[in-house]
Enzyme design. Structure first.
Site, PDB file in Angstrom:
ATOM      1  CG  HIS A 213      -1.852   1.137   1.312  1.00 26.95           C
ATOM      2  ND1 HIS A 213      -3.185   0.992   1.596  1.00 26.95           N
ATOM      3  CD2 HIS A 213      -1.680   2.470   1.138  1.00 26.95           C
ATOM      4  CE1 HIS A 213      -3.786   2.164   1.588  1.00 26.95           C
ATOM      5  NE2 HIS A 213      -2.879   3.092   1.314  1.00 26.95           N
TER       6      HIS A 213
ATOM      7  CG  HIS B  67      -0.993   7.098  -1.189  1.00 29.39           C
ATOM      8  ND1 HIS B  67      -2.257   7.242  -1.716  1.00 29.39           N
ATOM      9  CD2 HIS B  67      -1.147   6.431  -0.021  1.00 29.39           C
ATOM     10  CE1 HIS B  67      -3.139   6.689  -0.886  1.00 29.39           C
ATOM     11  NE2 HIS B  67      -2.489   6.191   0.146  1.00 29.39           N
ATOM     12  CG  LEU B  68       4.595   5.404  -5.817  1.00 28.95           C
ATOM     13  CD1 LEU B  68       5.020   4.555  -7.013  1.00 28.95           C
ATOM     14  CD2 LEU B  68       5.761   5.588  -4.867  1.00 28.95           C
ATOM     15  NE  ARG B  69       0.234  12.074  -2.658  1.00 27.54           N
ATOM     16  CZ  ARG B  69      -0.711  11.506  -1.940  1.00 27.54           C
ATOM     17  NH1 ARG B  69      -1.626  10.747  -2.502  1.00 27.54           N
ATOM     18  NH2 ARG B  69      -0.784  11.687  -0.645  1.00 27.54           N
TER      19      ARG B  69
ATOM     20  CG  ASN C 260      -5.469   8.404  -3.232  1.00 27.69           C
ATOM     21  OD1 ASN C 260      -4.424   7.834  -3.535  1.00 27.69           O
ATOM     22  ND2 ASN C 260      -5.600   9.060  -2.093  1.00 27.69           N
TER      23      ASN C 260
ATOM     24  CE  LYS D 186      -7.900   2.044  -0.324  1.00 29.19           C
ATOM     25  NZ  LYS D 186      -6.858   3.027  -0.094  1.00 29.19           N
TER      26      LYS D 186
ATOM     27  CG  HIS E 205      -9.862   4.642   3.725  1.00 23.66           C
ATOM     28  ND1 HIS E 205      -8.698   5.352   3.729  1.00 23.66           N
ATOM     29  CD2 HIS E 205     -10.558   5.061   4.807  1.00 23.66           C
ATOM     30  CE1 HIS E 205      -8.686   6.178   4.774  1.00 23.66           C
ATOM     31  NE2 HIS E 205      -9.814   6.033   5.427  1.00 23.66           N
TER      32      HIS E 205
ATOM     33  CG  HIS F 297      -4.722   2.520   5.956  1.00 25.34           C
ATOM     34  ND1 HIS F 297      -6.063   2.520   6.243  1.00 25.34           N
ATOM     35  CD2 HIS F 297      -4.611   3.141   4.763  1.00 25.34           C
ATOM     36  CE1 HIS F 297      -6.720   3.116   5.271  1.00 25.34           C
ATOM     37  NE2 HIS F 297      -5.862   3.503   4.356  1.00 25.34           N
TER      38      HIS F 297
ATOM     39  CG  LEU G 285      -7.647  10.924   7.641  1.00 22.22           C
ATOM     40  CD1 LEU G 285      -8.464  11.668   6.613  1.00 22.22           C
ATOM     41  CD2 LEU G 285      -8.423  10.816   8.960  1.00 22.22           C
TER      42      LEU G 285
ATOM     43  CG  ASP H  96      -1.520   4.979   4.001  1.00 17.79           C
ATOM     44  OD1 ASP H  96      -1.600   5.264   2.789  1.00 17.79           O
ATOM     45  OD2 ASP H  96      -2.317   5.414   4.849  1.00 17.79           O
TER      46      ASP H  96
ATOM     47  CG  HIS I 158      -0.039  15.236   1.356  1.00 14.62           C
ATOM     48  ND1 HIS I 158      -1.026  15.445   0.423  1.00 14.62           N
ATOM     49  CD2 HIS I 158      -0.388  14.118   2.035  1.00 14.62           C
ATOM     50  CE1 HIS I 158      -1.943  14.495   0.538  1.00 14.62           C
ATOM     51  NE2 HIS I 158      -1.575  13.674   1.508  1.00 14.62           N
TER      52      HIS I 158
ATOM     53  CB  ALA J 186      -5.007  12.926   5.882  1.00 12.57           C
TER      54      ALA J 186
HETATM   55  O1  DOR Z   1      -3.343   9.662   5.482  1.00 11.97           O
HETATM   56  C1  DOR Z   1      -3.751   9.289   4.406  1.00 11.97           C
HETATM   57  N1  DOR Z   1      -3.251   9.794   3.244  1.00 11.97           N
HETATM   58  N2  DOR Z   1      -4.754   8.400   4.336  1.00 11.97           N
HETATM   59  C2  DOR Z   1      -5.340   8.081   3.197  1.00 11.97           C
HETATM   60  O2  DOR Z   1      -6.246   7.301   3.224  1.00 11.97           O
HETATM   61  C3  DOR Z   1      -4.949   8.719   1.929  1.00 11.97           C
HETATM   62  C4  DOR Z   1      -3.585   9.221   1.993  1.00 11.97           C
HETATM   63  C5  DOR Z   1      -3.245  10.162   0.861  1.00 11.97           C
HETATM   64  O3  DOR Z   1      -3.651   9.913  -0.259  1.00 11.97           O
HETATM   65  O4  DOR Z   1      -2.540  11.144   1.116  1.00 11.97           O
HETATM   66 ZN    ZN Z   2      -3.334   5.068   1.632  1.00 13.86          ZN
END
Ligand code: DOR
Ligand code: ZN
Length: 348
Positions: A16, A18-20, A44, A103, A140, A178, A224, A252, A256, A268
């Site tokens: 799990h 996130h690489l953006r 996402n 997802k 989630h 998570h 989150l 996770d 950001h 988050a």
């Molecule tokens: O903290 C989080 N950041 N929880 C998530 O479910 C999404 C993630 C994000 O995409 O930044």
């Molecule tokens: Zn996540």
């Protein structure tokens, strides 16, 4: 002279992350590649990945970025479920191995989830298909009703959404992503099923909700599902220490820009890719459970997803490691989890 303690394990996967995209992707990918052979990439993006064409294009952008680092990293793509998700597209994507799973984000539950699901019954027809073709559903698992206390949303989701859902679709393969509470731990453990697993992040193992309010508010620790009480943190630490095979690594890691973290309406997400594996090994050592470290990192995940276990290995060594202070992005930057701190373990 005593030799340094070393651990050699099968190269882990991150189930799990996130690489953006674009410039953030290019900057953060190297950390995930350094420690992990494969990773499940969350869909996402600002414009979520909702079909095969977008997933292939995103995967190619990731592969393009890996070229900079010369690794054999394999991104595993997911489809972001909406009410409009086409059954044909989902089936094609899974059977052609474009998607490893789909997802489910409850609407408005987290970053970029405005097109998430409002009521689970909206997608029963999709879940029916997923059960049939054995396509994993990654959840989630939080209720999105803001009238429910934020600390209770995960436990409530299990009670009011997940339990009835699993009665209706008993052979649907589900990963609770998570997990953060003793309720989620017990639910996965007690069911001990080939159809149910949970991922656990390093930050939920290392921290509890008090950490968000030490020396003032710590927006960098806002994620989150939100950090919970210590009793929940301890339940997570305990369950990975007893070797249960229904739990595996999912960092996770969620980068950001710093300015968006400290903003009014801060985002988050905790960017832990530079330290995640070093955090996990530290926790397993603290829990005197190093014998289960490799299965958590490198075996339970592929076994659940019916994928081969990696061939290559990685060696970790008990030697201080300073975590990168910040990730520069021109005028902006990302502040990593444990920025500038010293951990006890390094990668060899
Ligand atoms: O903290 C989080 N950041 N929880 C998530 O479910 C999404 C993630 C994000 O995409 O930044
Ligand atoms: Zn996540």
């Amino acid at each position: 002279m005593s030799s340094l303690k070393k651990i050699k394990i099968i190269k882990p996967d991150d189930w799990h992350v996130h690489l953006r995209d674009k410039r953030i992707l290019k900057k953060v990918l190297r950390y995930t590649e350094m420690f992990y052979q494969r990773a499940i990439i969350m869909p996402n993006l600002n414009k979520p990945i909702i079909n095969c064409k977008q997933a292939i294009a995103y995967k190619n952008r990731i592969l393009q970025a890996t070229k900079l680092n010369h690794t054999q990293f394999e991104p595993l793509m997911t489809c972001y479920l909406t009410r409009e998700t086409s059954l044909k597209e989902l089936k094609y994507g899974f059977l052609k191995k474009i998607f490893i799973g789909a997802k489910l984000y409850p609407n408005q539950c987290t970053t970029n989830s405005t097109t998430g699901i409002n009521k689970i019954s909206e997608i029963f027809h999709i879940l029916e298909l997923m059960q049939k073709i054995k396509m994993p559903l990654l959840i989630h698992a939080e209720e999105n009703n803001i009238a429910i206390d934020i600390y209770d949303r995960e436990a409530k989701f299990i009670e009011t959404t997940l339990i009835p859902l699993r009665k209706q679709f008993p052979e649907l393969k589900i990963v609770l992503e998570h997990i953060t509470t003793k309720e989620a731990v017990s639910y996965v453990e007690e069911n001990n099923s080939a159809y149910l697993a949970g991922t656990i992040t390093p930050h939920h193992l290392m921290l509890n909700r008090n950490n968000m309010f030490i020396h003032g508010i710590q927006p960098n620790l806002y994620c989150l599902p939100i950090l919970k009480r210590k009793i929940h943190q301890n339940a997570l630490r305990k369950v990975i220490s007893n070797g249960s095979t229904n739990f595996f690594l999912g960092s996770d890691s969620a980068p950001h820009l710093y300015k968006n973290k400290i903003n009014l309406f801060g985002c988050a997400g905790i960017f832990n890719a530079p330290s995640s594996l070093l955090c996990y090994v530290t926790i397993f050592e603290e829990m005197k459970a190093l014998k289960y470290f490799e299965s958590f990192c490198s075996k339970n995940g592929p076994n659940f997803y019916n994928l081969p276990i990696n061939q290559s290995t990685i060696t970790l060594i008990k030697k201080p490691c300073k975590i990168v202070k910040k990730i520069d992005l021109g005028q902006d930057f990302i502040l990593p989890f444990l920025s500038g701190e010293i951990l006890k373990w390094s990668i060899l």
